[in-house]
Design a protein around this motif. Structure first.
Motif, PDB file in Angstrom:
ATOM      1  N   HIS A  60       0.842  -1.203   0.000  1.00 43.45           N
ATOM      2  CA  HIS A  60       0.000   0.000   0.000  1.00 43.45           C
ATOM      3  C   HIS A  60       0.876   1.251   0.000  1.00 43.45           C
ATOM      4  N   ALA A  61       1.915   1.234   0.825  1.00 44.91           N
ATOM      5  CA  ALA A  61       2.838   2.375   0.867  1.00 44.91           C
ATOM      6  C   ALA A  61       3.558   2.539  -0.463  1.00 44.91           C
ATOM      7  N   ALA A  62       3.931   1.415  -1.076  1.00 45.35           N
ATOM      8  CA  ALA A  62       4.633   1.452  -2.362  1.00 45.35           C
ATOM      9  C   ALA A  62       3.746   1.992  -3.480  1.00 45.35           C
ATOM     10  N   VAL A  63       2.509   1.543  -3.525  1.00 44.52           N
ATOM     11  CA  VAL A  63       1.573   1.986  -4.572  1.00 44.52           C
ATOM     12  C   VAL A  63       1.346   3.489  -4.494  1.00 44.52           C
ATOM     13  N   SER A  64       1.114   3.981  -3.281  1.00 42.32           N
ATOM     14  CA  SER A  64       0.848   5.413  -3.130  1.00 42.32           C
ATOM     15  C   SER A  64       2.047   6.251  -3.568  1.00 42.32           C
ATOM     16  N   HIS A  65       3.253   5.748  -3.291  1.00 42.63           N
ATOM     17  CA  HIS A  65       4.444   6.527  -3.633  1.00 42.63           C
ATOM     18  C   HIS A  65       4.724   6.503  -5.137  1.00 42.63           C
ATOM     19  N   SER A  66       4.615   5.342  -5.761  1.00 41.02           N
ATOM     20  CA  SER A  66       4.836   5.270  -7.216  1.00 41.02           C
ATOM     21  C   SER A  66       3.847   6.163  -7.957  1.00 41.02           C
ATOM     22  N   ASN A  67       2.584   6.091  -7.558  1.00 41.35           N
ATOM     23  CA  ASN A  67       1.563   6.920  -8.204  1.00 41.35           C
ATOM     24  C   ASN A  67       1.839   8.410  -8.004  1.00 41.35           C
ATOM     25  N   GLU A  68       2.250   8.772  -6.796  1.00 43.97           N
ATOM     26  CA  GLU A  68       2.508  10.183  -6.516  1.00 43.97           C
ATOM     27  C   GLU A  68       3.722  10.699  -7.289  1.00 43.97           C
ATOM     28  N   PHE A  85       9.516   8.173   3.462  1.00 48.26           N
ATOM     29  CA  PHE A  85       9.050   6.800   3.269  1.00 48.26           C
ATOM     30  C   PHE A  85       8.661   6.184   4.614  1.00 48.26           C
ATOM     31  N   LEU A  86       9.312   6.617   5.668  1.00 51.56           N
ATOM     32  CA  LEU A  86       8.956   6.143   7.003  1.00 51.56           C
ATOM     33  C   LEU A  86       7.537   6.586   7.367  1.00 51.56           C
ATOM     34  N   ASP A  87       7.194   7.835   7.035  1.00 52.29           N
ATOM     35  CA  ASP A  87       5.839   8.331   7.281  1.00 52.29           C
ATOM     36  C   ASP A  87       4.811   7.493   6.525  1.00 52.29           C
ATOM     37  N   ARG A  88       5.129   7.183   5.262  1.00 51.77           N
ATOM     38  CA  ARG A  88       4.181   6.428   4.427  1.00 51.77           C
ATOM     39  C   ARG A  88       3.956   5.022   4.977  1.00 51.77           C
ATOM     40  N   ILE A  89       5.039   4.365   5.361  1.00 57.42           N
ATOM     41  CA  ILE A  89       4.907   3.000   5.878  1.00 57.42           C
ATOM     42  C   ILE A  89       4.194   3.007   7.229  1.00 57.42           C
ATOM     43  N   GLU A  90       4.557   3.959   8.066  1.00 58.48           N
ATOM     44  CA  GLU A  90       3.943   4.042   9.400  1.00 58.48           C
ATOM     45  C   GLU A  90       2.440   4.298   9.308  1.00 58.48           C
ATOM     46  N   SER A  91       2.032   5.095   8.315  1.00 64.31           N
ATOM     47  CA  SER A  91       0.606   5.421   8.171  1.00 64.31           C
ATOM     48  C   SER A  91      -0.245   4.213   7.799  1.00 64.31           C
ATOM     49  N   THR A  92       0.377   3.152   7.303  1.00 68.06           N
ATOM     50  CA  THR A  92      -0.380   1.937   6.949  1.00 68.06           C
ATOM     51  C   THR A  92      -0.647   1.070   8.170  1.00 68.06           C
ATOM     52  N   GLY A  93       0.015   1.377   9.287  1.00 74.53           N
ATOM     53  CA  GLY A  93      -0.128   0.566  10.498  1.00 74.53           C
ATOM     54  C   GLY A  93       0.866  -0.571  10.570  1.00 74.53           C
ATOM     55  N   ALA A  98       4.474  -3.412  17.116  1.00 76.59           N
ATOM     56  CA  ALA A  98       5.797  -4.018  16.953  1.00 76.59           C
ATOM     57  C   ALA A  98       6.715  -3.551  18.078  1.00 76.59           C
ATOM     58  N   ARG A  99       7.403  -4.479  18.720  1.00 79.04           N
ATOM     59  CA  ARG A  99       8.354  -4.139  19.774  1.00 79.04           C
ATOM     60  C   ARG A  99       9.581  -3.467  19.168  1.00 79.04           C
ATOM     61  N   ARG A 100       9.935  -3.912  17.961  1.00 82.33           N
ATOM     62  CA  ARG A 100      11.103  -3.383  17.276  1.00 82.33           C
ATOM     63  C   ARG A 100      10.897  -3.597  15.789  1.00 82.33           C
ATOM     64  N   TRP A 101      11.408  -2.711  14.942  1.00 81.74           N
ATOM     65  CA  TRP A 101      11.204  -2.852  13.503  1.00 81.74           C
ATOM     66  C   TRP A 101      12.355  -2.211  12.723  1.00 81.74           C
ATOM     67  N   VAL A 102      12.470  -2.647  11.469  1.00 79.94           N
ATOM     68  CA  VAL A 102      13.412  -2.061  10.519  1.00 79.94           C
ATOM     69  C   VAL A 102      12.682  -1.977   9.186  1.00 79.94           C
ATOM     70  N   VAL A 103      12.779  -0.833   8.520  1.00 72.66           N
ATOM     71  CA  VAL A 103      12.156  -0.688   7.203  1.00 72.66           C
ATOM     72  C   VAL A 103      13.135  -0.051   6.229  1.00 72.66           C
ATOM     73  N   GLY A 104      12.939  -0.298   4.951  1.00 73.51           N
ATOM     74  CA  GLY A 104      13.800   0.268   3.927  1.00 73.51           C
ATOM     75  C   GLY A 104      13.034   0.463   2.630  1.00 73.51           C
ATOM     76  N   GLU A 105      13.611   1.230   1.739  1.00 77.14           N
ATOM     77  CA  GLU A 105      12.935   1.515   0.467  1.00 77.14           C
ATOM     78  C   GLU A 105      13.951   1.603  -0.669  1.00 77.14           C
ATOM     79  N   ASN A 106      13.636   0.958  -1.794  1.00 83.39           N
ATOM     80  CA  ASN A 106      14.390   1.094  -3.035  1.00 83.39           C
ATOM     81  C   ASN A 106      13.446   1.607  -4.122  1.00 83.39           C
ATOM     82  N   LEU A 107      13.919   2.555  -4.899  1.00 83.43           N
ATOM     83  CA  LEU A 107      13.131   3.111  -6.003  1.00 83.43           C
ATOM     84  C   LEU A 107      13.905   2.954  -7.305  1.00 83.43           C
TER      85      LEU A 107
END
Length: 224
Positions: A60-68, A85-93, A98-107
């Motif tokens: 969901h976060a990926a789709v919104s960003h590619s379209n934008e 990208f952190l804001d976008r992923i966080e907004s999806t829930g 999560a006690r701990r997390w790691v996220v990343g993005e490639n475009l």
């Protein structure tokens, strides 16, 4: 291309990954995304890494960003409005509970011969920061959005803009807390035993004193 990371299967052959050499204009979005996902996991498997599984929140976060990026004509991790990208992923829930997390993005985006799944993944692998994200050992999930059009020309259907969001979440109680509780209970139990022994000794001492007192009295009485 762009890459960013915040720090909570069997290998597949090229044939298994579908139309890896087909340009985006001849593929549907699901075909393109499935092929890219397969190629990513093939690369991870070649390095002995676990595969990343599809995740709806990350997609969901990926789709919104590619379209934008296509509609607003920019190619960055941070939107013109300042959303990261952190804001976008966080907004999806995705990070919820999560006690701990790691996220990343490639475009990445490409046109014509550079719009095939293989060309796009190869571009990531040839770039150190993108390769680092793609091969990060602790990532477990991924969301991919391959949308026709480019940041330079939204109407160019020979091109594709791809956002890939990676993630890892740890949930539940930590081992440290469990061990701490175990040690705390053990200490409490030890203290309770020590206290019980001290009370028993005191009680025995009192009995001995009482017996001595009684014996002394008797002796005195007997003397009388």
């Amino acid at each position: 291309m762009a890459a960013w990371t915040v720090v909570t299967a069997a290998s597949a052959s090229a044939a298994d990954c579908g139309p890896t050499g087909t340009e985006v204009s001849a593929l549907s979005e699901p075909q393109m995304e499935s092929s890219i996902d397969c190629l990513i996991n093939r690369e991870r498997a070649s390095y002995g890494l676990r595969p990343v599984a599809p995740n709806a929140d990350l997609r969901h976060a990926a789709v919104s960003h590619s379209n934008e990026m296509i509609s607003q004509g920019y190619f960055e991790h941070t939107s013109p409005a300042g959303l990261t990208f952190l804001d976008r992923i966080e907004s999806t829930g995705y990070m919820h509970s999560a006690r701990r997390w790691v996220v990343g993005e490639n475009l990445v985006w490409g046109t014509g011969p550079r719009s095939t799944p293989q060309a796009l993944v190869t571009a990531w692998m040839n770039s150190p920061p993108h390769r680092q994200n793609l091969l990060r050992p602790n990532f477990r999930e991924i969301g991919i959005a391959a949308v026709p059009g480019t940041p330079e020309n939204r109407s160019d259907l020979t091109g594709v803009t791809v956002s890939s969001e990676y993630g890892y979440r740890a949930r539940g109680k930590t081992k440290t807390k469990t061990k701490t509780r175990t040690r705390t209970k053990a200490k409490a139990k030890t203290k309770a035993k020590a206290k019980a022994k001290a009370t028993a000794r005191k009680h025995k001492g009192s009995k001995r004193k009482a017996r001595k007192a009684r014996a002394h009295k008797k002796h005195r009485h007997h003397k009388h």
